[in-house]
Design a protein around this motif. Structure first.
Motif, PDB file in Angstrom:
ATOM      1  N   UNK A 187       0.829  -1.202   0.000  1.00 23.23           N
ATOM      2  CA  UNK A 187       0.000   0.000   0.000  1.00 23.23           C
ATOM      3  C   UNK A 187       0.867   1.257   0.000  1.00 23.23           C
ATOM      4  N   UNK A 188       1.968   1.196   0.722  1.00 22.90           N
ATOM      5  CA  UNK A 188       2.898   2.319   0.730  1.00 22.90           C
ATOM      6  C   UNK A 188       3.418   2.605  -0.685  1.00 22.90           C
ATOM      7  N   UNK A 189       3.762   1.553  -1.405  1.00 28.10           N
ATOM      8  CA  UNK A 189       4.255   1.705  -2.775  1.00 28.10           C
ATOM      9  C   UNK A 189       3.171   2.277  -3.686  1.00 28.10           C
ATOM     10  N   UNK A 190       1.928   1.766  -3.544  1.00 30.85           N
ATOM     11  CA  UNK A 190       0.839   2.227  -4.405  1.00 30.85           C
ATOM     12  C   UNK A 190       0.436   3.658  -4.062  1.00 30.85           C
ATOM     13  N   UNK A 191       0.554   4.023  -2.795  1.00 30.45           N
ATOM     14  CA  UNK A 191       0.271   5.406  -2.398  1.00 30.45           C
ATOM     15  C   UNK A 191       1.256   6.361  -3.069  1.00 30.45           C
ATOM     16  N   UNK A 192       2.517   5.982  -3.062  1.00 30.34           N
ATOM     17  CA  UNK A 192       3.545   6.832  -3.672  1.00 30.34           C
ATOM     18  C   UNK A 192       3.342   6.950  -5.187  1.00 30.34           C
ATOM     19  N   UNK A 193       2.756   5.924  -5.800  1.00 31.53           N
ATOM     20  CA  UNK A 193       2.499   5.951  -7.246  1.00 31.53           C
ATOM     21  C   UNK A 193       1.266   6.785  -7.594  1.00 31.53           C
ATOM     22  N   UNK A 194       0.472   7.141  -6.585  1.00 30.47           N
ATOM     23  CA  UNK A 194      -0.756   7.879  -6.845  1.00 30.47           C
ATOM     24  C   UNK A 194      -1.948   7.004  -7.147  1.00 30.47           C
ATOM     25  N   UNK A 195      -1.846   5.710  -6.874  1.00 26.58           N
ATOM     26  CA  UNK A 195      -2.962   4.785  -7.122  1.00 26.58           C
ATOM     27  C   UNK A 195      -4.003   4.879  -6.005  1.00 26.58           C
ATOM     28  N   UNK A 196      -3.558   5.010  -4.771  1.00 23.78           N
ATOM     29  CA  UNK A 196      -4.475   5.093  -3.630  1.00 23.78           C
ATOM     30  C   UNK A 196      -4.954   6.531  -3.454  1.00 23.78           C
ATOM     31  N   UNK A 197      -6.247   6.708  -3.244  1.00 18.88           N
ATOM     32  CA  UNK A 197      -6.830   8.022  -3.020  1.00 18.88           C
ATOM     33  C   UNK A 197      -6.207   8.648  -1.775  1.00 18.88           C
ATOM     34  N   UNK A 198      -5.525   9.781  -1.902  1.00 11.87           N
ATOM     35  CA  UNK A 198      -4.890  10.391  -0.727  1.00 11.87           C
ATOM     36  C   UNK A 198      -5.882  10.887   0.316  1.00 11.87           C
ATOM     37  N   UNK A 199      -7.169  11.003  -0.040  1.00 12.88           N
ATOM     38  CA  UNK A 199      -8.181  11.464   0.903  1.00 12.88           C
ATOM     39  C   UNK A 199      -8.807  10.325   1.704  1.00 12.88           C
ATOM     40  N   UNK A 200      -8.411   9.089   1.413  1.00 14.64           N
ATOM     41  CA  UNK A 200      -9.104   7.939   2.013  1.00 14.64           C
ATOM     42  C   UNK A 200      -9.009   7.928   3.538  1.00 14.64           C
ATOM     43  N   UNK A 201      -7.942   8.491   4.100  1.00 16.83           N
ATOM     44  CA  UNK A 201      -7.755   8.436   5.553  1.00 16.83           C
ATOM     45  C   UNK A 201      -8.611   9.445   6.303  1.00 16.83           C
ATOM     46  N   UNK A 202      -9.171  10.414   5.591  1.00 21.93           N
ATOM     47  CA  UNK A 202      -9.957  11.463   6.246  1.00 21.93           C
ATOM     48  C   UNK A 202     -11.427  11.480   5.842  1.00 21.93           C
ATOM     49  N   UNK A 203     -11.823  10.663   4.873  1.00 20.79           N
ATOM     50  CA  UNK A 203     -13.215  10.636   4.427  1.00 20.79           C
ATOM     51  C   UNK A 203     -14.126  10.076   5.517  1.00 20.79           C
ATOM     52  N   UNK A 204     -15.257  10.749   5.762  1.00 21.44           N
ATOM     53  CA  UNK A 204     -16.258  10.104   6.600  1.00 21.44           C
ATOM     54  C   UNK A 204     -17.109   9.200   5.710  1.00 21.44           C
ATOM     55  N   UNK A 205     -18.029   8.464   6.328  1.00 21.62           N
ATOM     56  CA  UNK A 205     -18.770   7.455   5.565  1.00 21.62           C
ATOM     57  C   UNK A 205     -19.571   8.070   4.419  1.00 21.62           C
ATOM     58  N   UNK A 206     -20.255   9.179   4.685  1.00 18.12           N
ATOM     59  CA  UNK A 206     -21.067   9.803   3.634  1.00 18.12           C
ATOM     60  C   UNK A 206     -20.199  10.278   2.469  1.00 18.12           C
ATOM     61  N   UNK A 207     -19.037  10.836   2.777  1.00 18.76           N
ATOM     62  CA  UNK A 207     -18.124  11.299   1.727  1.00 18.76           C
ATOM     63  C   UNK A 207     -17.580  10.125   0.915  1.00 18.76           C
ATOM     64  N   UNK A 208     -17.310   9.050   1.615  1.00 20.71           N
ATOM     65  CA  UNK A 208     -16.821   7.823   0.965  1.00 20.71           C
ATOM     66  C   UNK A 208     -17.851   7.286  -0.019  1.00 20.71           C
ATOM     67  N   UNK A 209     -19.096   7.178   0.436  1.00 25.19           N
ATOM     68  CA  UNK A 209     -20.165   6.684  -0.435  1.00 25.19           C
ATOM     69  C   UNK A 209     -20.372   7.626  -1.613  1.00 25.19           C
TER      70      UNK A 209
END
Length: 572
Positions: free
Chosen positions: A281-303
């Motif tokens: 996941x660390x590698x994919x985060x650095x590549x820009x594959x993982x949404x950088x906002x995923x750690x702060x999204x609440x449930x409604x924002x995620x949906x």
């Protein structure tokens, strides 16, 4: 973990199941009876429907997010007319379940019905719930809903039963046609673009997403594609922390992995596969594959983000994001719907993402001490377990929501199938999402002929899918979406352990260890994934985990429960 729904189909699908006419492990001799009104009416020849002024209304709080049932909802009112009762449901908003239940406990004032979620133990400790076993002799559908051994799993230390589990009560046989649980999900358009490859490992999964995103940086219209999404909000952070358990080939015990030979429970957070996964996941985060906002999204924002159709892949329980997929399909973005994948870290590991139904005894429906008419409340539960009400909740009204063939088999016309995908129809004309929090069966309808809901009816499931879903199933030679994951094996005698850990409180050493471990993971896993120095961040994470968590107390308590459950199952 967290199968409230499980499963619920709060989101439209739900947990399920038992033996002809009754609950999981029941001997199948007691089928749901007719409602009291049906018996009286059939004897007298009177109309079974009740006038609006005679309908009792019970208040009900569900400590989970949900959609309010409109007062003019068609099936909601039809059920009220039939049984002379309805539940006015309010849902969790703006707080955690424990916070909202804590507020209720402090005030000592409760709704008539309550589903406490993570706050259930607080309600029991506060004496807020009525003992069901002191009432159920008058209500055979309730008493026969579970077998004696399963009721004993719900029994509190004082000998009483305060809640009725709603999820995992199988009637007849398992009829699952789709994977309602956790998986790595990928959009149909990605698989089609790649020529429908077989994907078994995490490396293959992220490699495909990266290639697709590079070739297709945006959707039609210019909206940027997001490679991979997770939810880390409150208790839903299982999406972030528990994949290593599955990737190592273990089923969803949630709080631990269990050695089947020694019956010993272990924390999976410190395993080699956990480290390898988060390094990935660390590698994919650095590549820009993982949404950088995923750690702060609440449930409604995620949906909301998934509902745009731009998220190529995610890891989650299906019931948790199903409303987002429904929204995607409502927009006509059928190729942006999702396919489940049972990934492992190393090829050759047997995946165990898909499990048979399991009874969730950590939560359920309760009647509170604030209820002024407990007999009426229990009668409503009794009536909701009748065959007619089970059919109304899950299938709707005959001739409107479904049809019946000469052979008694339920089916839907093409128009009815299309209507079933419409969000407004689901909200205004159906009640299966809200009333799934009443006790119900999964597997077979109590008639013993049909599946409990359309999505689980043989033939109806495939026929009811979009052309895009049919196309991807045809490409792999499948007729259901469960075939994309592993076949469900027989559950172990201790499974699932999350139903035990969900009852932990900070008043015990092992409960405090769980609280501390959850806090450490919430804090450190995002740091580990985002770090420029993965090894350094991982070492610090392990150090903090070791300093703050009494892992021995935690593992010893889980091991003792594993062995206790095995002894109970084996009659020792």
């Amino acid at each position: 973990m967290k199968k409230l729904k499980s499963f619920v189909a709060l989101l439209g699908a739900m947990g399920m199941v038992a033996s002809l006419g009754v609950g999981c492990s029941n001997n199948g001799t007691n089928k749901p009876t007719e409602t009291a009104k049906e018996v009286t009416a059939s004897a007298s020849g009177e109309n079974t429907e009740t006038k609006a002024k005679d309908i009792k209304e019970f208040s009900m709080y569900i400590a989970m997010p949900g959609t309010e049932v409109p007062t003019d909802n068609r099936v909601y009112n039809k059920i009220a007319e039939k049984i002379g009762a309805k539940a006015k449901i309010t849902w969790l908003t703006g707080q955690t379940a424990k916070e909202s239940i804590g507020t209720m406990v402090a005030g000592g004032d409760y709704t008539d019905f309550i589903v406490g979620s993570d706050g259930t133990s607080m309600l029991i400790d506060a004496g807020a719930l009525l003992p069901i076993d002191e009432y159920w002799d008058k209500y055979p559908n309730i008493k026969n809903y579970l077998s004696e051994s399963d009721w004993n799993k719900v029994r509190s230390e004082d000998g009483h039963i305060y809640l009725i589990p709603q999820f995992g009560v199988v009637n007849g046989k398992d009829t699952q046609t789709y994977h309602n649980d956790e998986a790595f999900w990928i959009q149909i358009r990605v698989l089609e673009w790649a020529g429908y490859p077989t994907i078994k490992t995490v490396d293959e999964y992220f490699d495909l997403i990266a290639k697709y995103k590079e070739a297709n940086p945006t959707m039609e219209g210019g909206l940027e594609n997001i490679g991979f999404e997770m939810i880390c909000d409150d208790w839903r952070y299982y999406s972030l922390e528990n994949p290593p358990m599955f990737l190592a080939g273990y089923p969803n015990d949630g709080c631990c992995i269990v050695d089947p030979e020694t019956l010993t429970a272990y924390n999976y957070n410190t395993t080699d596969i956990a480290k390898r996964y988060f390094n990935k996941l660390n590698e994919e985060y650095k590549k820009g594959i993982i949404d950088p906002e995923c750690f702060t999204l609440n449930y409604d924002q995620y949906i909301a983000k998934i509902s745009t159709g731009r998220v190529l892949g995610l890891v989650d329980q299906y019931w948790n994001f199903q409303t987002a997929e429904q929204s995607i399909e409502t927009q006509g973005l059928y190729d942006n719907a999702y396919v489940p994948l049972a990934l492992v870290m190393d090829e050759g590991t047997e995946p165990k993402w898909h499990s048979g139904y399991s009874l969730d005894v950590s939560n359920g429906l309760s009647v509170t001490t604030s209820c002024k008419d407990p007999e009426g409340a229990f009668q409503m539960i009794e009536d909701m377990l009748s065959q007619e009400m089970q059919t109304l909740v899950w299938w709707g009204e005959e001739g409107i929501d479904y049809m019946v063939g000469d052979d008694g088999i339920f089916y839907r016309t093409e128009e009815q199938r299309k209507k079933a995908l419409d969000k407004e129809y689901i909200i205004n004309e159906r009640v299966d999402q809200a009333y799934s929090y009443f006790p119900h069966f999964v597997g077979m309808n109590p008639d013993g002929i049909n599946a409990y809901a359309p999505a689980f009816q043989p033939g109806e499931y495939y026929d009811g899918q979009s052309d895009a879903k049919k196309k991807v199933m045809d490409a792999y030679g499948y007729k259901t979406f469960t075939e994309f994951v592993n076949e469900a094996g027989e559950n172990s005698d201790w499974y699932p352990m999350w139903s035990y850990s969900n009852t932990f409180t900070a008043d015990t050493p092992y409960g405090l260890a769980k609280v501390n471990m959850d806090e450490v993971k919430h804090e450190w896993l995002p740091k580990v994934i985002m770090s420029d120095d993965f090894q350094g961040a991982w070492d610090k994470y392990m150090s903090v985990l070791d300093e703050r968590v009494d892992m021995k107390a935690y593992e010893d308590a889980l091991t003792a429960e594993v062995r206790r459950r095995v002894d109970v199952a084996q009659g020792k």
